[in-house]
Design a protein around this motif. Structure first.
Motif, PDB file in Angstrom:
ATOM      1  N   SER A 196       5.346  -0.073   1.877  1.00 37.92           N
ATOM      2  CA  SER A 196       4.456   0.461   2.919  1.00 37.92           C
ATOM      3  C   SER A 196       4.618   1.960   3.121  1.00 37.92           C
ATOM      4  CB  SER A 196       4.719  -0.264   4.242  1.00 37.92           C
ATOM      5  OG  SER A 196       6.065  -0.093   4.675  1.00 37.92           O
ATOM      6  N   ARG A 197       5.107   2.668   2.115  1.00 39.41           N
ATOM      7  CA  ARG A 197       5.368   4.105   2.258  1.00 39.41           C
ATOM      8  C   ARG A 197       4.087   4.871   2.610  1.00 39.41           C
ATOM      9  NH1 ARG A 197       7.947   6.318  -2.867  1.00 39.41           N
ATOM     10  NH2 ARG A 197       5.832   6.023  -3.659  1.00 39.41           N
ATOM     11  N   GLY A 198       4.115   5.573   3.724  1.00 37.87           N
ATOM     12  CA  GLY A 198       2.965   6.362   4.132  1.00 37.87           C
ATOM     13  C   GLY A 198       1.760   5.540   4.538  1.00 37.87           C
ATOM     14  N   ALA A 199       1.934   4.239   4.712  1.00 33.83           N
ATOM     15  CA  ALA A 199       0.790   3.366   4.994  1.00 33.83           C
ATOM     16  C   ALA A 199       1.189   2.182   5.873  1.00 33.83           C
ATOM     17  CB  ALA A 199       0.195   2.864   3.675  1.00 33.83           C
ATOM     18  N   ILE A 227       0.857  -1.188   0.000  1.00 34.91           N
ATOM     19  CA  ILE A 227       0.000   0.000   0.000  1.00 34.91           C
ATOM     20  C   ILE A 227       0.890   1.234   0.000  1.00 34.91           C
ATOM     21  CG2 ILE A 227      -1.852   1.240   1.202  1.00 34.91           C
ATOM     22  CD1 ILE A 227      -2.548  -1.363   2.650  1.00 34.91           C
ATOM     23  N   ASP A 228       0.501   2.246  -0.790  1.00 33.27           N
ATOM     24  CA  ASP A 228       1.221   3.517  -0.824  1.00 33.27           C
ATOM     25  C   ASP A 228       0.266   4.627  -0.411  1.00 33.27           C
ATOM     26  OD1 ASP A 228       2.247   6.103  -1.995  1.00 33.27           O
ATOM     27  OD2 ASP A 228       3.922   4.793  -2.506  1.00 33.27           O
ATOM     28  N   GLY A 229       0.605   5.306   0.702  1.00 30.77           N
ATOM     29  CA  GLY A 229      -0.253   6.372   1.203  1.00 30.77           C
ATOM     30  C   GLY A 229       0.245   7.767   0.895  1.00 30.77           C
ATOM     31  N   ASP A 234       0.131  11.400  -3.963  1.00 28.61           N
ATOM     32  CA  ASP A 234      -0.240  11.080  -5.340  1.00 28.61           C
ATOM     33  C   ASP A 234      -1.127   9.853  -5.449  1.00 28.61           C
ATOM     34  OD1 ASP A 234       1.171  13.225  -6.282  1.00 28.61           O
ATOM     35  OD2 ASP A 234       2.939  12.065  -6.877  1.00 28.61           O
ATOM     36  N   HIS A 235      -1.177   9.040  -4.393  1.00 24.10           N
ATOM     37  CA  HIS A 235      -1.901   7.765  -4.487  1.00 24.10           C
ATOM     38  C   HIS A 235      -2.927   7.566  -3.381  1.00 24.10           C
ATOM     39  CE1 HIS A 235       0.916   6.668  -7.630  1.00 24.10           C
ATOM     40  NE2 HIS A 235       1.885   7.065  -6.829  1.00 24.10           N
ATOM     41  N   VAL A 236      -3.124   8.570  -2.558  1.00 24.09           N
ATOM     42  CA  VAL A 236      -4.053   8.440  -1.437  1.00 24.09           C
ATOM     43  C   VAL A 236      -5.489   8.211  -1.917  1.00 24.09           C
ATOM     44  CG1 VAL A 236      -4.524  10.920  -1.178  1.00 24.09           C
ATOM     45  CG2 VAL A 236      -4.635   9.399   0.823  1.00 24.09           C
TER      46      VAL A 236
END
Length: 249
Positions: free
Chosen positions: A123-126, A87-89, A92-94
């Motif tokens: 798991s960046r930002g998530a 998951i990328d939080g 740009d991808h939220v």
């Protein structure tokens, strides 16, 4: 040398990089961003005994390519490695977070249905969302958190959940990265480059650039570079052995 997260097919000249990695006797896990890239990597690395190919669907591509999830499951029968998934939080991808979570959950459950797989996870930002799904769904698969950048609290939780970690030279550039690296248990640590996305400031990191980690890890662990290298290879054998034992049970 061990590069546990590298996008081999995305270098300008992947054939040259693959040949050089093979000559240097590097173990490389070639992660993929789409299931079709998995097939391409299989062809590129044919006959290379130290290179393994993972089937993946990168979270940054989920919004446009989520329908390829069935292919991920199909190709999962051909490899014990799955990645890049997660998951990328980031901003740009939220907007696709819910869809990303659904896709990640489905892939993880599929891995479990195959008896478990080694997972290379973004798991960046998530981090909390990723860890929630790991805690809920995993019992056979072995999660490796690639380039972990969560909080110390999230790191401690990941350690309690039995996660592994792949870390690269790019983590050394920030104080936070160094602090997280120092807190990771040495027996659950593996090296990576995330090349060609990660760079040394000018050029993409190459699989053999993981050797840059040895002096820093030796300093953090208060031991020799030889001992660090031996520990890393022991960790890789242990990881693969754990999955093999799970599949035999």
């Amino acid at each position: 040398m061990i590069d546990m997260h590298c996008h081999l097919d995305l270098y300008p000249n992947p054939g040259r990089v693959i040949a050089e990695a093979d000559t240097r006797k590097a173990f490389v896990l070639a992660v993929t961003t789409t299931p079709q890239a998995f097939l391409g990597n299989i062809r590129l690395t044919e006959g290379r005994k130290r290179i393994r190919v993972a089937v993946g669907l990168h979270p940054e591509l989920v919004a446009s390519r989520y329908k390829e999830i069935d292919d991920v499951r199909k190709f999962m029968a051909q490899t014990k490695y799955v990645g890049e998934i997660g998951i990328d939080g980031s901003p740009d991808h939220v907007s696709s977070l819910e869809l990303q979570s659904d896709v990640f959950s489905t892939i993880v459950k599929d891995a479990e249905s195959y008896g478990g797989r080694i997972l290379s996870i973004h798991s960046r930002g998530a981090a909390t969302g990723v860890l929630d799904l790991i805690e809920t769904n995993l019992s056979k698969s072995l999660p490796i958190l690639h380039w972990f950048s969560g909080t110390r609290k999230e790191l401690d939780r990941a350690i309690r959940l039995g996660c592994w970690f792949s870390v690269g030279p790019a983590m050394l550039r920030s104080r936070r990265g160094r602090e997280l690296l120092a807190a990771i248990p040495r027996n659950r640590l593996l090296t990576e480059t995330d090349g060609p996305f990660a760079t040394d400031g000018k050029l993409p990191l190459l699989p053999w650039d993981v050797e840059r980690m040895l002096p820093r890890l030796a300093e953090l662990q208060e031991c020799s570079e030889t001992e660090v290298d031996e520990q890393l290879h022991h960790n890789l054998r242990a990881l693969v052995g754990m999955l093999d034992q799970t599949n035999e049970a």
